[in-house]
Scaffold this active site. Structure first.
Site, PDB file in Angstrom:
ATOM      1  N   LYS A   1      -3.013  10.176   3.026  1.00 55.69           N
ATOM      2  CA  LYS A   1      -1.462  10.811   3.088  1.00 55.69           C
ATOM      3  C   LYS A   1      -0.811  11.793   2.163  1.00 55.69           C
ATOM      4  O   LYS A   1      -1.136  12.070   1.303  1.00 55.69           O
ATOM      5  CB  LYS A   1      -0.137   9.284   3.654  1.00 55.69           C
ATOM      6  CG  LYS A   1       1.047   9.541   4.356  1.00 55.69           C
ATOM      7  CD  LYS A   1       1.354   8.868   3.787  1.00 55.69           C
ATOM      8  CE  LYS A   1       3.171   8.871   4.832  1.00 55.69           C
ATOM      9  NZ  LYS A   1       3.667   6.897   5.009  1.00 55.69           N
TER      10      LYS A   1
ATOM     11  N   SER B   1       5.474   6.359   9.673  1.00 52.15           N
ATOM     12  CA  SER B   1       5.088   7.414   9.523  1.00 52.15           C
ATOM     13  C   SER B   1       4.145   8.073   8.564  1.00 52.15           C
ATOM     14  O   SER B   1       3.246   8.830   8.619  1.00 52.15           O
ATOM     15  CB  SER B   1       6.051   8.130   8.372  1.00 52.15           C
ATOM     16  OG  SER B   1       5.219   6.742   6.549  1.00 52.15           O
TER      17      SER B   1
ATOM     18  N   SER C   1       5.301   1.652   7.565  1.00 55.82           N
ATOM     19  CA  SER C   1       4.407   2.213   7.216  1.00 55.82           C
ATOM     20  C   SER C   1       2.764   2.877   7.605  1.00 55.82           C
ATOM     21  O   SER C   1       2.322   4.049   8.190  1.00 55.82           O
ATOM     22  CB  SER C   1       5.230   3.662   6.930  1.00 55.82           C
ATOM     23  OG  SER C   1       5.910   4.387   7.383  1.00 55.82           O
TER      24      SER C   1
HETATM   25  N1  GLN Z   1       9.999   3.600   9.810  1.00 50.72           N
HETATM   26  C1  GLN Z   1      10.459   3.489   8.643  1.00 50.72           C
HETATM   27  C2  GLN Z   1      11.396   4.416   7.622  1.00 50.72           C
HETATM   28  O1  GLN Z   1      11.314   5.423   9.125  1.00 50.72           O
HETATM   29  C3  GLN Z   1       9.655   3.341   7.778  1.00 50.72           C
HETATM   30  C4  GLN Z   1       8.680   4.195   7.156  1.00 50.72           C
HETATM   31  C5  GLN Z   1       7.831   3.915   5.856  1.00 50.72           C
HETATM   32  O2  GLN Z   1       7.573   2.588   5.337  1.00 50.72           O
HETATM   33  N2  GLN Z   1       7.549   4.799   5.067  1.00 50.72           N
HETATM   34  O3  GLN Z   1      12.152   3.889   6.828  1.00 50.72           O
END
Ligand code: GLN
Length: 494
Positions: free
Chosen positions: A81, A156, A180
């Site tokens: 990532k 994400s 994410s």
């Molecule tokens: N979807 C969640 C957010 O937008 C989790 C994001 C993540 O785990 N980085 O914060």
């Protein structure tokens, strides 16, 4: 074999490289060919590290030819990532503000993967600064789901999940602050692990919510994911939040049957608001566990987890607003052009307004609001209190069972553009945020399919275990996987 599909396990791939039946160069070439053919369709990567990867592969093959020791991931291509620092290529976090940013150092997780012989082949697309659940918030355009390119891969870490599903590499790294890793794993039909808080060093991970963030693996199988976590886990003097607890051998007991284990099934997790296929997958998994000799424990309630989303969306933006203050147009990344009558404040404000996308700006505003005097007690302090209570609720639940079963996400992958208002996007995380809030470990594994418009879309089931009990987490997941290998389908893009 890692699945009912003909995907070889990472251990088999490494054995092939070590015994020189294949080579690291061949594996990297195959991975690069796959990337070249599918990237125009999927956009999983912000950058392909072709020269770097071929060069490292040649060195690994040469070391093997000299009879030198190579590690447990020798020659294995890995996708990382783009919020995890690599000393080669760029690290942009999907953000314009870090366009062309080159890290001077490697994250500890990268150093450890490389010590085991892994080869980073690409930096994966992600929601900007890991904020989102669909990978649509990337400055570099959305990633598409390899099962259905009109749909999102989740987020994400959507680029990492989709890259593994599409066969770019046998494994990937992502980060999980509120889901994410697990949610995109669920939407792409792969395994994704959020380790316990403190298990993996965040040195070199661009911070989002520092009390929630963890780096973790994606892979095709539970065993492969365990092998990758084994490589990256453990104390790191450069990250004071890593636990000084020995890392157990994750593969030692992974195939031990689940007989005698108690698996919690909170009723509220199979809510009528979920897609029916999601609830069916969870209930089928519970039946399967009962058949395998585990005891299903239903008197577990976890009512406070209903407040997980509101708690998370106070704590995570609060921490993000503080962490992202460093992107000021001076030390890193994008710097706005100033008119002659503009001053230093304009430089900060304009650089940040131009560099950050709308979701990141929304989070910074929410975060500074909940931390501001007058609102701190009402929001931030209250959220910390609820966090403690949620943690206690999990402690009490784990006194009754070894693992908690439920869905990873309330629905299968949704169409691109399908969740335009922020709240509906935030609700994708309803089942994942609580593990981060409580600091426990959790994973998502393929649990079945939903039939949507004549297409099969993967469904993920989530298992959660107490902090640092990754061995049980893997063992419980592995037993389900072993019983279901024949049900796995190859991803259609593959
Ligand atoms: N979807 C969640 C957010 O937008 C989790 C994001 C993540 O785990 N980085 O914060």
């Amino acid at each position: 074999m890692a699945g009912g599909t003909n995907i070889p396990s990472i251990e088999a791939v490494c054995d092939g490289v070590r015994s020189r039946q294949s080579s690291a160069v061949e594996l990297v070439e195959r991975s690069l060919a796959r990337i070249a053919s599918l990237e125009p369709k999927l956009n999983c990567l912000h950058e392909t590290l072709k020269e770097h990867a071929l060069d490292r592969a040649a060195r690994i093959d040469a070391a093997i030819a000299r009879g030198e020791h190579v590690g447990s991931l020798a020659g294995v291509p890995i996708v990382v990532k783009d919020n995890i620092a690599t000393s080669y290529g760029t690290t942009t976090c999907g953000s314009r503000i870090l366009e062309n940013f080159r890290s001077p150092y490697d994250a500890t997780a990268i150093e450890r993967l490389e010590r085991e012989g892994a080869i980073v082949v690409g930096k994966a697309n992600c929601d900007e600064f890991a904020m989102g659940s669909s990978t649509e918030n990337s400055a570099w355009g959305p990633t598409r789901n390899p099962w259905d390119t009109s749909r999102v891969p989740g987020g994400s870490s959507g680029g990492s999940a989709a890259a593994v599903a599409a066969g770019y590499a046998p494994a990937a790294l992502g980060s999980d602050t509120g889901g994410s890793i697990r949610q995109p794993a669920a939407h792409c039909g792969v395994v994704g692990v959020k380790p316990s808080y403190g298990r993996v060093s965040r040195y070199g991970l661009v911070a989002f919510g520092s009390s929630l963030d963890q780096i973790g693996p994606f892979a095709h199988s539970v065993r492969d994911a365990a092998l990758v976590l084994q490589a990256i886990a453990g104390f790191d003097p450069r990250d004071s939040t890593t636990a000084e607890i020995d890392v157990p051998d994750y593969l030692a007991e992974i195939d031990r049957p689940v007989e005698g284990l108690r698996i919690g099934l909170p009723r509220r997790f199979t809510s009528p608001d979920n897609d029916p296929a999601v609830n069916k997958a969870v209930l089928d998994a519970a039946d399967e566990y009962a058949r395998l000799g585990a005891t299903i424990v239903e008197d577990i309630d976890l009512p406070l987890t209903d407040h997980g989303i509101s708690t998370y969306y106070v704590i995570a933006p609060a921490e993000a607003s503080s962490n992202l203050a460093r992107f000021d147009g001076i030390r890193y990344g994008h710097r706005a052009e100033l008119a002659p009558d503009e001053d230093l404040f304009d430089l900060y404000a304009r650089s940040r307004a131009e560099g950050f996308g709308p979701e990141v700006q929304r989070r910074i505003m929410l975060g500074t609001y909940v931390l501001s005097s007058g609102y701190y007690d009402a929001y931030y302090k209250r959220a910390l209190q609820v966090r403690r209570l949620i943690k206690q609720e999990f402690d009490a639940a784990f006194a009754k069972c070894h693992a908690i079963l439920g869905p990873t996400a309330p629905t299968p992958a949704f169409p691109l553009g399908g969740k335009a208002d922020p709240l509906s996007m935030y609700l994708c995380d309803v089942y994942t945020v609580n593990a981060n809030i409580a600091g426990i470990c959790a994973l998502s594994l393929p649990g079945g399919f939903a039939e949507v418009e004549d297409q099969l879309l993967p469904i993920g089931i989530q298992l959660q275990c107490r902090a640092f009990d990754e061995p049980t987490l893997f063992r419980v997941a592995r037993m389900f996987e072993a019983a279901h290998l024949q049900d796995r389908l190859a991803c259609p893009v593959a």
